[in-house]
Design a protein around this motif. Structure first.
Motif, PDB file in Angstrom:
ATOM      1  N   PRO B   4      -1.341   0.611   6.517  1.00  4.90           N
ATOM      2  CA  PRO B   4      -1.461  -0.776   6.952  1.00  4.90           C
ATOM      3  C   PRO B   4      -2.178  -0.850   8.305  1.00  4.90           C
ATOM      4  O   PRO B   4      -2.053   0.053   9.136  1.00  4.90           O
ATOM      5  N   GLU B   7       1.699  -2.414  11.541  1.00  7.07           N
ATOM      6  CA  GLU B   7       3.050  -2.308  11.042  1.00  7.07           C
ATOM      7  C   GLU B   7       3.995  -2.505  12.226  1.00  7.07           C
ATOM      8  O   GLU B   7       3.866  -1.832  13.252  1.00  7.07           O
ATOM      9  N   ARG B   9       8.056  -2.787  13.372  1.00  9.09           N
ATOM     10  CA  ARG B   9       9.424  -2.587  12.916  1.00  9.09           C
ATOM     11  C   ARG B   9      10.408  -2.973  13.998  1.00  9.09           C
ATOM     12  O   ARG B   9      10.327  -2.468  15.114  1.00  9.09           O
ATOM     13  N   SER B  48       4.183  -6.129   8.078  1.00  7.82           N
ATOM     14  CA  SER B  48       3.056  -5.218   7.967  1.00  7.82           C
ATOM     15  C   SER B  48       1.888  -5.949   7.325  1.00  7.82           C
ATOM     16  O   SER B  48       2.075  -6.871   6.535  1.00  7.82           O
TER      17      SER B  48
END
Lengths: 326, 337
Positions: B4, B7, B9, B48
């Motif tokens: 990707p 991304e 998180r 993402s």
């Protein structure tokens, strides 16, 4: 019941700036009937806000109302003296501004600012005025209204402030509300609350409203009739359904096509080419011609006049769109 | 499986706020304390974006969508969480180490009046990111030629390259901002409300330009907007944010045809539309967004949610994947799953 409350004829408001003469409003005519919502739409520079200010004669130099009549309930507001106008402003005609952050005075409590309106326009005594303020705050959906009267504007959120501004506008029992982009500064969920509130309050009180906005979606949900402005002139006016469904003027068509629709998604939006021209340098002819896909040599020669096209629609265009094309 | 472009998180961003020490001073249990007020702008957001994809973040003011965008661009320092650009973790890179990363990531801002230096010529504005990245020995002439070519691509001519920003309209300035972002041939452009300040006819021009450029340069966009109809037009996938939380992510068609989270449904029904036939019965939500200084216990939306029940106050719902591939953070949907 369908009688005319406000009739604007040939209004011209010009600004004499160093850069040249700005004809912000140039020969605008439309009327507002009792209990009706009329939307003024157009992009920036269309002159829609200036019309709102002109009705209450809130035009400061270098601006000047050059010509026209603003007949409110049979009387021409342009001929009134400043003293006579004070009774109209906030009394007969009230205004709701775009920015709820700046339209309230930060150093006075909400209660005092509401009270001021009643002091000026009614002869109620203090307890009666207070009771009316409380009831009005409750009407616009503010809980614990009594204690809120002693709060200052900064203690309210944007949506709450706009509710207060609307409450003030409705307090003196105005028959016409001019709302200048009343929900532009608000989030969509708050916007829908405020629009519903205005709609309900206005129909309950039998008042009329002029809704000034750039947002065609808001107009199509709120207004009975629409006036579309471009470069200080009315390019189209008519019943909202007719204008939205089958506009006669290419500018209105272009505006509607520019809005991304949730129903049909094309890869590209149909766009109006170019930008709004410099309003100081408009020559003769139609001011939309350079962006118009239907422009003909005639459009550069002669400015089109506003004329009936079909049903309720009037448009200022030499080559208006047919109902089937639009 | 391609990497990707972006991304993210569990991104968290908190701002310490609240005045000087005397304002915060408290006397409690025999101690003098000055607790720091914390504004929790972003609370664990993950997302993402695949190459060539357009992901949109929507939500009302104060929901943290712009903070997410600015933290990814490392205008803000993330409080915690991981940001990977093209596979590389950039969340802890220092300012100088970020420089090569910015070749892959550029930003377009909301206000076309404030985001251009008024004292720079347009051609210099446009080529500045490129100049910062360029290998030594690239002549001024070559850079200028690049600037003119970029401006031509966004619809401005060579003569206009020598002008200053104040000589342009809002839409033209936004074109300049886009040309500047393109100058380093990035993979990802973060656009923070790029059309909100523009009139509708100009808005359509800019949206069309952005879509054309995506096809031409294979760009990905992270598109931040409050306007659902704009988002519907441009996005492949949409994340809905509320009070710093991601409450729903779905593809465009899923989100508009079958919105799941009560907040998404309310947002969709509140948006005014010109299509009268399309108007849905409105899901009315009362009140306003709570303060990010004092997040509600449990679900962030429960104070305004017409469907809230006792579990919503007790437990914060996690963003869980649904059978159709979308994700929702709501107990109503997670019970069944």
């Amino acid at each position: 019941m369908n009688e005319t409350l406000l009739d604007i004829r040939g209004l011209k408001t010009h600004f004499h700036t160093f850069g040249g003469l700005v004809k912000a409003v140039d020969g605008v005519s439309f009327d507002v009937k009792r209990g009706e919502v009329v939307g003024l739409v157009g992009e920036s520079g269309g002159g829609k806000s200036v019309i709102g200010f002109s009705i209450l004669r809130l035009i400061d130099p270098p601006g000047r109302i050059e010509a026209g009549e603003i007949v409110f309930d049979g009387e021409d507001l342009i001929r009134k003296t400043e003293d006579e106008l004070r009774a109209v402003r906030g009394g007969e005609i009230a205004m709701v501004f775009q920015d709820p952050m700046t339209s309230l005075n930060p150093v006075y409590t909400i209660g005092r600012q509401m009270d001021e309106m009643l002091k000026l326009h009614t002869d109620l005594d203090e307890p009666a005025r207070r009771a009316r303020c409380i009831r009005m705050l409750e009407d616009v959906g503010i809980s614990e209204a009594e204690s809120r009267l002693d709060a200052y504007p900064h203690q309210f959120s944007g949506g709450m402030r706009q509710r207060v501004v609307i409450a003030i506008a409705l307090l003196a029992g105005s028959r016409l509300i001019i709302a200048d982009e009343p929900t532009t500064a608000l989030d969509v969920t708050v916007q829908s609350q405020i629009l519903k509130l205005m709609r309900r309050q206005i129909s309950e009180r039998g008042a009329a409203m002029i809704l000034v906005t750039h947002d065609l979606a808001v107009v199509s949900e709120m207004a009975d009739r629409v006036v579309v402005l471009y470069c200080g002139k009315v390019v189209e006016r008519g019943r909202t359904e007719d204008v939205i469904a089958h506009p006669a003027h290419p500018y209105t068509r272009g505006l509607l096509d520019s809005i991304p629709r949730i129903t049909d998604r094309q890869h590209r939006l149909r766009q109006i080419p170019g930008t709004v021209p410099d309003i100081r340098k408009l020559g003769k002819g139609c001011s939309f011609r350079e962006r118009c896909f239907r422009a003909q040599p005639l459009c550069a020669e002669q400015a089109p006049k506003l004329a009936p096209v079909r049903h309720s629609l009037d448009a200022a265009c030499h080559f208006p769109l047919e109902e089937s094309e639009a | 499986m391609t990497t990707p472009v972006l991304e993210v998180r569990n991104l968290v961003k908190a701002f310490p706020v609240g005045g000087g020490i005397f304002e915060r001073l408290r006397f409690a249990k025999g101690h003098l304390l000055a607790p720091q007020k914390i504004l929790r702008a972003v609370n664990g957001v993950s997302l993402s974006i695949a190459p060539g994809e357009v992901m949109a973040l929507v939500g009302e003011s104060g929901c943290g969508k712009s903070t997410v965008a600015k933290t990814i661009a490392r205008i803000y320092e993330p409080t915690s969480g991981e940001i990977r650009i093209d596979g590389e973790d950039v969340s802890h890179l220092a300012f100088k180490q970020m420089r090569p990363v910015r070749r892959k990531l550029q930003m377009i801002f909301q206000d076309p009046y404030a985001s251009l230096d008024p004292r720079q010529r347009v051609k210099d504005i446009v080529i500045e990111p490129r100049r910062a990245q360029a290998e030594k020995g690239l002549s001024r002439k070559a850079l200028e030629a690049e600037a003119v070519a970029l401006l031509a691509r966004v619809g401005l001519n060579a003569e206009q390259a020598n002008r200053y920003p104040h000589q342009f309209s809002g839409g033209q300035r936004q074109r300049i901002g886009i040309a500047r972002a393109l100058s380093v041939r990035p993979k990802l452009i973060i656009a923070d409300e790029p059309v909100s300040a523009l009139d509708v006819s100009i808005q359509a021009q800019i949206l069309n330009l952005m879509m054309d450029l995506r096809d031409e340069f294979g760009l990905s966009y992270l598109f931040v907007s409050h306007d659902l109809s704009v988002v519907h037009h441009i996005a492949d996938r949409i994340g809905v944010m509320y009070l710093g939380f991601m409450v729903e992510t779905a593809t465009r068609d899923q989100l508009f045809n079958q919105p799941k989270h009560p907040y998404t449904r309310a947002l969709l029904s509140a948006a005014p539309t010109v299509d009268r036939a399309l108007r849905k019965p409105e899901i009315e939500i009362a009140g306003e967004v709570p303060s990010a200084l004092r997040l509600p216990q449990g679900c962030c939306f429960r104070t305004r949610c017409p469907l809230a029940f006792d579990r919503c106050a007790a437990e914060r719902p996690a963003l869980l994947e649904q059978p159709d591939g979308s994700s929702v953070a709501c107990h109503l949907h997670n019970q069944a799953a």
